[in-house]
Write a protein that holds these residues in place. Structure first.
Motif, PDB file in Angstrom:
ATOM      1  N   GLU A   1      -4.090   5.155   6.886  1.00 42.71           N
ATOM      2  CA  GLU A   1      -3.812   4.664   5.612  1.00 42.71           C
ATOM      3  C   GLU A   1      -3.919   2.987   5.714  1.00 42.71           C
ATOM      4  O   GLU A   1      -4.414   2.195   4.828  1.00 42.71           O
TER       5      GLU A   1
ATOM      6  N   HIS B   1       1.292   5.580   9.866  1.00 44.25           N
ATOM      7  CA  HIS B   1       0.597   5.936   8.826  1.00 44.25           C
ATOM      8  C   HIS B   1      -0.504   4.769   9.121  1.00 44.25           C
ATOM      9  O   HIS B   1      -1.261   3.988   8.238  1.00 44.25           O
TER      10      HIS B   1
ATOM     11  N   PHE C   1      -5.134   3.041  -6.462  1.00 47.03           N
ATOM     12  CA  PHE C   1      -5.217   4.271  -6.248  1.00 47.03           C
ATOM     13  C   PHE C   1      -5.180   5.141  -7.738  1.00 47.03           C
ATOM     14  O   PHE C   1      -4.368   5.720  -7.875  1.00 47.03           O
TER      15      PHE C   1
ATOM     16  N   TYR D   1      -8.261   9.596  -6.630  1.00 49.68           N
ATOM     17  CA  TYR D   1      -8.715   8.741  -5.323  1.00 49.68           C
ATOM     18  C   TYR D   1      -8.547   9.825  -4.319  1.00 49.68           C
ATOM     19  O   TYR D   1      -7.732  10.502  -4.231  1.00 49.68           O
ATOM     20  N   ARG D   2      -9.430   9.723  -3.454  1.00 53.20           N
ATOM     21  CA  ARG D   2      -9.513  10.785  -2.322  1.00 53.20           C
ATOM     22  C   ARG D   2     -10.097  10.378  -1.008  1.00 53.20           C
ATOM     23  O   ARG D   2     -10.217  11.029  -0.143  1.00 53.20           O
TER      24      ARG D   2
ATOM     25  N   LEU E   1     -10.093   8.365   2.576  1.00 59.30           N
ATOM     26  CA  LEU E   1      -9.562   7.617   3.622  1.00 59.30           C
ATOM     27  C   LEU E   1     -10.552   7.557   4.989  1.00 59.30           C
ATOM     28  O   LEU E   1     -11.407   8.281   5.110  1.00 59.30           O
TER      29      LEU E   1
ATOM     30  N   ASN F   1       0.643  -1.225  -0.106  1.00 60.78           N
ATOM     31  CA  ASN F   1       0.128  -0.069   0.039  1.00 60.78           C
ATOM     32  C   ASN F   1       0.759   1.426   0.095  1.00 60.78           C
ATOM     33  O   ASN F   1       1.461   1.652   1.017  1.00 60.78           O
ATOM     34  N   LYS F   2       0.935   1.719  -1.006  1.00 61.51           N
ATOM     35  CA  LYS F   2       1.894   2.963  -1.253  1.00 61.51           C
ATOM     36  C   LYS F   2       1.384   4.333  -0.102  1.00 61.51           C
ATOM     37  O   LYS F   2       2.401   4.912  -0.065  1.00 61.51           O
ATOM     38  N   SER F   3       0.273   4.334   0.092  1.00 63.13           N
ATOM     39  CA  SER F   3      -0.184   5.492   0.999  1.00 63.13           C
ATOM     40  C   SER F   3       0.579   5.220   2.341  1.00 63.13           C
ATOM     41  O   SER F   3       0.386   6.174   3.044  1.00 63.13           O
ATOM     42  N   GLN F   4       0.895   3.930   2.845  1.00 63.33           N
ATOM     43  CA  GLN F   4       1.524   3.744   4.034  1.00 63.33           C
ATOM     44  C   GLN F   4       2.891   4.312   4.158  1.00 63.33           C
ATOM     45  O   GLN F   4       3.640   3.819   5.039  1.00 63.33           O
TER      46      GLN F   4
ATOM     47  N   ASP G   1      -0.597  -0.155  -8.006  1.00 64.54           N
ATOM     48  CA  ASP G   1      -1.100   1.332  -7.635  1.00 64.54           C
ATOM     49  C   ASP G   1      -2.204   1.848  -8.551  1.00 64.54           C
ATOM     50  O   ASP G   1      -3.145   2.337  -7.890  1.00 64.54           O
TER      51      ASP G   1
ATOM     52  N   THR H   1      -7.597   1.859   6.207  1.00 68.18           N
ATOM     53  CA  THR H   1      -8.312   2.448   5.039  1.00 68.18           C
ATOM     54  C   THR H   1      -7.882   1.110   3.921  1.00 68.18           C
ATOM     55  O   THR H   1      -8.850   0.653   3.458  1.00 68.18           O
TER      56      THR H   1
END
Length: 299
Positions: free
Chosen positions: A121, A118, A95, A99-100, A102, A57-60, A91, A124
């Motif tokens: 994230e 994170h 995402f 994508y917005r 959370l 998960n790139k958001s982490q 990704d 989520t």
């Protein structure tokens, strides 16, 4: 079976749902290890179908951080542990542009480990997978107690029809909880790190004997940690419902500690939800240490 896209996963999941089979899921970032294997094993035993998701998960991760994993190795481990299918993604699928969304849980995601971990994230990401896979049960290790508790809360709050199962921490016999981050550490460092668990469990035993002042308990635990290659970050005792530091111990609670080395923060914790765990300790799963050091290839 390897499902290499969300579309392939959706087709498989729809067919499983059509036949009325139960689904157990385990959601991972990749770099699977024996801790994940325990989650997968339980998912396979308790359900008709066990699905393992693999997506870093790139958001982490902080910008520029690369998460190293070998998908082929992960598929082999998951299938050996009993997975019916491994679902991987990327990704672009997870995402897409625009994508917005959370999961918001006030500031709970900041209370246990801080913003650099994170946790929002991570929660989520888990909820996204649960919504996608529609599992009967989803399995989370107590090593990552913060995520496990917040995912369970989110599932309840969002009225998702999924049972969240907590799985005991898998530890090496010296007490160190298995983590992908440990690939960065040598055998001697793992042995040194073991004193963190010893200190946390010492606090549990003191509480079982009647101690209740968190200030005194933390001081006692800290005195038992003798690091040379690590730097102690903190030892805390927090409420398991709030993640807020306690003044006096009361059930349920979490004893948590963190140490730093190689630019990484390594956590350990003991989740004490009831009197039985307080008196007898958590039902951890114990395995032998690796004969050789991990390769230093994790970033």
């Amino acid at each position: 079976m390897h499902l290499d896209s969300l579309s392939a996963g959706k087709t498989f999941i729809r067919e499983v749902a059509r036949t009325g089979q139960t689904i157990g899921t385990v959601h991972t970032l990749g770099a699977l290890h024996l801790g994940h294997a325990e989650l997968i094993r339980r998912a396979a035993v308790e359900n008709d179908v066990a699905i393992v998701t693999v997506y870093p998960n790139k958001s982490q991760f902080e910008p520029g951080v690369s998460y190293h994993f070998n998908l082929d190795d992960d598929i082999r481990l998951a299938l050996r542990a009993g997975a019916t299918a491994v679902l991987s993604s990327n990704d672009a699928e997870m995402f897409p542009a625009g994508y917005r969304t959370l999961i918001s849980q006030d500031d709970y995601h900041l209370r246990l480990d801080g913003p650099q971990e994170h946790l929002k994230e991570a929660v989520t990401g888990a909820i996204c997978w649960i919504c996608f896979a529609r599992p009967t049960r989803s399995y989370f290790g107590l090593k990552d107690i913060g995520q496990a508790i917040l995912v369970k809360r989110a599932v309840a709050d969002l009225l998702l029809d999924c049972e969240i199962r907590f799985v005991p921490t898998v530890r090496y016999r010296n007490g160190v909880p298995i983590s992908s981050r440990l690939r960065r550490f040598s055998r001697s460092e793992l042995d040194e790190l073991s004193c963190l668990f010893t200190a946390l469990d010492h606090s549990r035993k003191e509480i079982a004997q009647g101690a209740s002042s968190v200030k005194d308990l933390v001081a006692s635990a800290t005195s038992k940690i003798a690091f040379r290659q690590f730097k102690l970050d903190f030892v805390r005792i927090v409420g398991a419902d709030s993640f807020v530091d306690l003044g006096q111990v009361k059930l349920p609670f979490i004893i948590v500690g963190a140490a730093m080395a190689h630019g990484l923060r390594v956590f350990d914790s003991i989740y004490v939800p009831d009197q039985d765990t307080l008196l007898n300790g958590p039902p951890d799963v114990w395995i032998d240490l690796p004969e050789q050091s991990w390769p230093h290839d994790y970033a």
